[in-house]
Design an enzyme around this catalytic site. Structure first.
Site, short mmCIF file in Angstrom:
data_model
loop_
_atom_site.label_atom_id
_atom_site.label_comp_id
_atom_site.label_asym_id
_atom_site.label_seq_id
_atom_site.Cartn_x
_atom_site.Cartn_y
_atom_site.Cartn_z
N TYR A 53 0.86 -1.19 0.00
CA TYR A 53 0.00 0.00 0.00
C TYR A 53 0.89 1.23 0.00
O TYR A 53 1.88 1.30 0.74
CB TYR A 53 -0.89 0.01 1.25
CG TYR A 53 -1.73 1.27 1.37
CD1 TYR A 53 -3.03 1.29 0.88
CD2 TYR A 53 -1.21 2.43 1.95
CE1 TYR A 53 -3.79 2.44 0.97
CE2 TYR A 53 -1.97 3.58 2.03
CZ TYR A 53 -3.27 3.58 1.54
OH TYR A 53 -4.01 4.72 1.62
N GLU A 103 -3.68 7.40 -4.15
CA GLU A 103 -3.60 6.12 -3.44
C GLU A 103 -3.34 4.97 -4.41
O GLU A 103 -4.10 4.79 -5.36
CB GLU A 103 -4.92 5.87 -2.69
CG GLU A 103 -4.89 4.64 -1.82
CD GLU A 103 -6.21 4.42 -1.09
OE1 GLU A 103 -7.24 4.22 -1.75
OE2 GLU A 103 -6.19 4.44 0.16
#
Ligand code: GDP
Ligand code: MN
Length: 397
Positions: free
Chosen positions: A119, A207
């Site tokens: 991530y 993101e």
């Protein structure tokens, strides 16, 4: 403003960020053509909606056993079959709410072999007033869940704008992802390029979930979610053109056409206010008296009667609105103009809910006279406190 994954990937690619090869498709034939032009043998067919959680999402129209909004296909025919099932149907994910979002576009890309999922995100951190990196070895998962259950697996740091992105920031990202050698070098370059893209395009958030290490040992961004600062769009024509109005709240689009600052909220008291500060104070006081505002709406300083009428129509078009509070301080704006706008709008669209009007400032007497003479069922209020109590009472709060 948000854009689709395929658009985000094209922006990132132009900054040298590694993404799989792919192209958008608006219909089944196009999806097949895109796949036929890719290397294969595995393809990924992805629903393009402005919401995450697509992989685990479900289509309303398809049975329980059907696959989700991100599918792996092993032939061009399979890509076509998946495209046919997804296009035009409604995808429900944890982020769309129960009503879901209709899929009108797909993205078809080359499948990647995943060795590890990570991530990585960048955002404007309001506490430090800097751009921050958030990095985690727990990729492909909901980062809020990771933060709640295993916060030690999240590394976060901010970039000093005076120095910009430095080599030690790159090393920090690589270390947080437990990478070394050639892949660590890729992580440095990736982080630097993402930061450059973030600044150059006035992003608000970026993101990548998941960022993956492929079987061949390369880093690749498999997903990309990007939000831009709407106030900076004037200097990014290329980004502004990526806007997909079908993804936005109908009322917010209408408001932007009339140059009104409007945000739809979940409550039942519609608010029409001039000035952002007064609008915030109005929302606060509604909450203070135990009710919830249905929207934030700032009609601005120099609103015309037409603009007020447009604002009123947007508020009444919201089926959740059980009552309306008009709270205007006439400084630059005159109270009589507001009164005329409200009355014109009520005559055009009707009024089925209680309406409380609080006017103060320039031409207030004339404004009140116009409202009284209109014969409309308007509850008039003397000050903000009085107005809030009256509207909350009127909706039964
Ligand atoms: P989201 O569910 O909306 O976040 O959509 P993603 O783009 O993140 O896709 C969901 C999941 O599908 C990812 O977390 C991956 O695990 C998987 N996925 C996406 N692309 C590929 C791919 O090329 N190969 C493989 N094996 N899995 C993929
Ligand atoms: Mn994702």
């Amino acid at each position: 403003m948000h854009i689709h994954e395929y658009q985000a990937k094209s922006v990132l690619k132009s900054f040298g960020v590694p993404v799989p090869n792919g192209a958008p498709a608006m219909d089944v034939d196009e999806a097949g053509e895109v796949a036929a032009g890719l290397e294969g043998p595995v393809f990924v067919v992805k629903s393009q909606i402005h919401a995450g959680g697509r992989g685990k999402g479900r289509f309303k129209e398809l049975g329980e056993g059907a696959k989700g909004g991100v599918r792996i296909a092993s032939s061009v025919d399979e890509v076509r079959a998946d495209a046919a099932e997804m296009l035009g149907n409604t995808l429900v994910t944890v982020q769309t709410g129960p009503s879901g979002k209709k899929v009108g576009r797909l993205y078809v890309e080359e499948g990647s072999e995943i060795a590890k999922e990570f991530y990585l995100s960048l955002l404007v951190d309001r506490v430090t007033s800097r751009v921050s990196f958030v990095v985690s070895t727990e990729g492909g998962m909901d980062i809020e869940a990771v933060a709640a259950e295993t916060p030690d697996r999240i590394v976060s740091f901010s970039i000093d704008p005076a120095t910009g992105f430095m080599p030690h920031h790159g090393r920090r990202v690589a270390k947080a992802l437990d990478l070394d050698g050639e892949t660590a070098k890729q992580a440095h370059a990736l982080a630097a390029n993402l930061y450059a893209a973030f600044l150059a395009k006035d992003m608000e958030m970026l993101e990548i979930n998941p960022l993956v290490l492929t079987g061949a040992g390369d880093l690749k961004c498999l997903d990309a979610k990007v939000g831009f600062d709407s106030n900076a769009l004037a200097r990014h024509q290329d980004i502004a053109e990526m806007r997909d109005e079908s993804e936005e709240d109908e009322k917010e689009i209408e408001a932007s056409r009339h140059d009104l600052s409007y945000i739809a909220l979940d409550g039942d008291i519609g608010c029409m206010v001039n000035g952002a500060g007064l609008a915030m104070a109005t929302m606060d006081i509604i909450k203070h008296y135990g009710a919830e505002p249905a929207n934030f709406l700032d009609v601005g300083g120099g609103a015309t009667a037409e603009k007020v009428a447009a604002a009123f129509k947007i508020i009444t078009a919201d089926p959740n609105v059980k009552g309306i509070l008009v709270n205007i301080f006439g400084g630059i704006m005159r109270c009589d103009v507001i009164a005329e706008g409200v009355i014109a709008a009520v005559k055009e669209v009707g009024l089925d809910v209680p309406l409380v009007v609080r006017l103060e400032g320039t031409n207030v007497a004339e404004g009140k006279r116009i409202i009284d003479a209109s014969g409309l069922n308007v509850i008039s209020a003397d000050d903000l406190d009085d107005a809030a109590q009256k509207i909350v009472k009127a909706v039964g709060g």
